[in-house]
Design an enzyme around this catalytic site. Structure first.
Site, PDB file in Angstrom:
ATOM      1  N   HIS A 124      47.159  50.002  49.171  1.00  0.00           N
ATOM      2  CA  HIS A 124      46.606  51.304  49.553  1.00  0.00           C
ATOM      3  C   HIS A 124      45.292  51.116  50.329  1.00  0.00           C
ATOM      4  O   HIS A 124      45.123  51.672  51.423  1.00  0.00           O
ATOM      5  CB  HIS A 124      46.365  52.118  48.274  1.00  0.00           C
ATOM      6  CG  HIS A 124      45.772  53.477  48.494  1.00  0.00           C
ATOM      7  ND1 HIS A 124      46.510  54.637  48.406  1.00  0.00           N
ATOM      8  CD2 HIS A 124      44.504  53.867  48.768  1.00  0.00           C
ATOM      9  CE1 HIS A 124      45.715  55.678  48.640  1.00  0.00           C
ATOM     10  NE2 HIS A 124      44.477  55.237  48.855  1.00  0.00           N
ATOM     11  N   GLU A 125      44.394  50.328  49.798  1.00  0.00           N
ATOM     12  CA  GLU A 125      43.098  50.132  50.467  1.00  0.00           C
ATOM     13  C   GLU A 125      43.268  49.370  51.773  1.00  0.00           C
ATOM     14  O   GLU A 125      42.602  49.675  52.763  1.00  0.00           O
ATOM     15  CB  GLU A 125      42.103  49.421  49.547  1.00  0.00           C
ATOM     16  CG  GLU A 125      41.706  50.228  48.301  1.00  0.00           C
ATOM     17  CD  GLU A 125      41.179  51.634  48.606  1.00  0.00           C
ATOM     18  OE1 GLU A 125      40.683  51.880  49.718  1.00  0.00           O
ATOM     19  OE2 GLU A 125      41.280  52.498  47.707  1.00  0.00           O
ATOM     20  N   HIS A 128      44.242  51.744  54.391  1.00  0.00           N
ATOM     21  CA  HIS A 128      43.076  52.428  54.973  1.00  0.00           C
ATOM     22  C   HIS A 128      42.396  51.536  56.007  1.00  0.00           C
ATOM     23  O   HIS A 128      41.956  52.004  57.050  1.00  0.00           O
ATOM     24  CB  HIS A 128      42.059  52.782  53.884  1.00  0.00           C
ATOM     25  CG  HIS A 128      42.437  53.967  53.033  1.00  0.00           C
ATOM     26  ND1 HIS A 128      43.017  55.099  53.550  1.00  0.00           N
ATOM     27  CD2 HIS A 128      42.284  54.194  51.700  1.00  0.00           C
ATOM     28  CE1 HIS A 128      43.214  55.976  52.565  1.00  0.00           C
ATOM     29  NE2 HIS A 128      42.787  55.446  51.422  1.00  0.00           N
ATOM     30  N   HIS A 134      45.408  59.335  53.745  1.00  0.00           N
ATOM     31  CA  HIS A 134      46.237  59.685  52.594  1.00  0.00           C
ATOM     32  C   HIS A 134      47.506  60.406  53.026  1.00  0.00           C
ATOM     33  O   HIS A 134      47.518  61.142  54.004  1.00  0.00           O
ATOM     34  CB  HIS A 134      45.432  60.515  51.590  1.00  0.00           C
ATOM     35  CG  HIS A 134      44.451  59.674  50.838  1.00  0.00           C
ATOM     36  ND1 HIS A 134      43.237  60.119  50.411  1.00  0.00           N
ATOM     37  CD2 HIS A 134      44.532  58.373  50.455  1.00  0.00           C
ATOM     38  CE1 HIS A 134      42.596  59.127  49.798  1.00  0.00           C
ATOM     39  NE2 HIS A 134      43.369  58.061  49.810  1.00  0.00           N
ATOM     40  N   CYS A 135      48.566  60.155  52.291  1.00  0.00           N
ATOM     41  CA  CYS A 135      49.897  60.627  52.663  1.00  0.00           C
ATOM     42  C   CYS A 135      50.461  61.464  51.530  1.00  0.00           C
ATOM     43  O   CYS A 135      50.281  61.138  50.363  1.00  0.00           O
ATOM     44  CB  CYS A 135      50.774  59.405  52.917  1.00  0.00           C
ATOM     45  SG  CYS A 135      52.497  59.787  53.206  1.00  0.00           S
ATOM     46  N   CYS A 162      54.326  56.116  57.154  1.00  0.00           N
ATOM     47  CA  CYS A 162      53.166  55.222  57.052  1.00  0.00           C
ATOM     48  C   CYS A 162      53.510  53.832  57.582  1.00  0.00           C
ATOM     49  O   CYS A 162      52.680  53.169  58.204  1.00  0.00           O
ATOM     50  CB  CYS A 162      52.661  55.143  55.613  1.00  0.00           C
ATOM     51  SG  CYS A 162      51.819  56.651  55.093  1.00  0.00           S
TER      52      CYS A 162
HETATM   53 ZN   LIG Z   1      42.832  56.194  49.465  1.00  0.00          ZN
HETATM   54 ZN   LIG Z   2      53.194  57.636  53.511  1.00  0.00          ZN
END
Ligand SMILES: [Zn+2]
Ligand SMILES: [Zn+2]
Length: 174
Positions: A124-125, A128, A134-135, A162
């Site tokens: 996740h990071e 970014h 964010h999704c 994503c």
């Molecule tokens: Zn985040």
């Molecule tokens: Zn996503």
């Protein structure tokens, strides 16, 4: 990727994270040894570490890396929040994730659950750091996660959208 925690990393944890992000991001990920710690990020009054300063520290020490992920066991914060699981510079080079609030406590399931949560938050990071925001897609690892319940509900991977954004970002990064 490097461990910058205060205690020894749990056996197998670093490799579980490394293997996951390498597979998902389809890039070689090296797990490096870091002899020092970002002491200047410590806030004695809060008993926590400020992520902004950790990210700057990671960046300055890994000038040659496309992206750098720091894994730690200290409790992290950003000034406007009580705590964060991790943080990254949006579209930047550095990311950090902590195990401090991800452990489900003692019990036989503990290490497995911790590794699973850490894998998701690390990806996740790093997402970014590749410019992903964010999704809202169900199960996407880029979903917002204010608590461990949300981490447990989401999947370990990018959703289709994503994934496309990531592939695009990586093409431009070359
Ligand atoms: Zn985040
Ligand atoms: Zn996503």
């Amino acid at each position: 990727m490097c461990w910058i925690g205060e205690r020894e990393a749990q056996a197998g944890l670093i490799d579980a994270v490394r293997a996951h992000v390498a597979t998902e991001l389809r890039v070689p990920v090296a797990a490096g040894f870091e002899p020092d710690r970002p002491e200047e990020a410590g806030d004695a009054r809060r008993g926590q570490y400020e992520t902004g300063r950790i990210l700057k520290w990671l960046e300055s020490r890994h000038a040659g890396a496309a992206k750098v992920l720091g894994l730690t066991d200290v409790d992290l914060f950003i000034p406007i929040l009580t705590f964060v699981f991790g943080e990254a510079q949006l579209g930047g080079r550095a990311a950090v994730v902590s195990t401090a609030r991800l452990s489900p406590g003692n019990g036989s399931r503990g290490p497995r659950v911790l590794a699973e949560r850490l894998r998701k938050e690390a990806l996740h990071e790093l997402g970014h750091a590749y410019g992903l925001v964010h999704c809202g897609s169900r199960g996407c690892v880029m979903g917002r996660s204010p608590g461990v319940a949300e981490i447990d509900l989401k999947g370990p991977s990018f959703c289709t959208d994503c994934r496309l954004l990531y592939d695009e970002a990586r093409r431009h990064a070359r």
